[in-house]
Scaffold this active site. Sequence first.
Site, mmCIF file in Angstrom:
data_model
loop_
_atom_site.group_PDB
_atom_site.id
_atom_site.type_symbol
_atom_site.label_atom_id
_atom_site.label_comp_id
_atom_site.label_asym_id
_atom_site.label_seq_id
_atom_site.Cartn_x
_atom_site.Cartn_y
_atom_site.Cartn_z
ATOM 1 N N ALA A 69 0.837 -1.205 0.000
ATOM 2 C CA ALA A 69 0.000 0.000 0.000
ATOM 3 C C ALA A 69 0.873 1.256 0.000
ATOM 4 O O ALA A 69 0.561 2.231 -0.688
ATOM 5 C CB ALA A 69 -0.926 -0.004 1.208
ATOM 6 N N TYR A 70 1.956 1.227 0.749
ATOM 7 C CA TYR A 70 2.867 2.378 0.790
ATOM 8 C C TYR A 70 3.488 2.615 -0.589
ATOM 9 O O TYR A 70 3.524 3.747 -1.083
ATOM 10 C CB TYR A 70 3.962 2.150 1.840
ATOM 11 C CG TYR A 70 4.944 3.288 1.925
ATOM 12 C CD1 TYR A 70 4.602 4.464 2.583
ATOM 13 C CD2 TYR A 70 6.197 3.200 1.335
ATOM 14 C CE1 TYR A 70 5.497 5.524 2.659
ATOM 15 C CE2 TYR A 70 7.091 4.251 1.399
ATOM 16 C CZ TYR A 70 6.736 5.413 2.068
ATOM 17 O OH TYR A 70 7.627 6.446 2.128
ATOM 18 N N ALA A 71 3.966 1.545 -1.222
ATOM 19 C CA ALA A 71 4.563 1.670 -2.554
ATOM 20 C C ALA A 71 3.535 2.171 -3.562
ATOM 21 O O ALA A 71 3.837 3.021 -4.402
ATOM 22 C CB ALA A 71 5.142 0.324 -2.998
#
Length: 131
Positions: free
Chosen positions: A3-5
């Site tokens: 999700a961060y990427a």
Amino acid sequence: MVAYANSKSANVLFVRELSKRLQGSSVLAVGLEPGVIPTQLSRHLGCVGSVFRAGLGKLLFSSQWKNEQQGAATTVYACVAPELKGQPGAYLKNSGVEAVTHAQCLDDALAARLWQVTEADVQRALQEGGK
């Protein structure tokens, strides 16, 4: 971490499309990464944030940590650096331009689609009154 990427990719794509939409204006859109700054934001990450604050974050990222002033430096650079004038959509890191090499982040059609989906989501939220 996926999700961060994905959120980082979305930021790059969004700025890419915004830059195209701002062509011909005096406004320059850039994206940036301020770095890893040990603030209290991790308290909003539930158990992941607890593990991060308990020491895993320091173990993994301490060599990359910046204080608040260092973290703000790239944002300030984005606001005042004259050399950015001819670089709409640039991605900044450590007070400099970082090359974007991931093919997905260079996809103009994907950037336009992200813009359309975001616009529709915002419009729907406004119509629902933020409920």
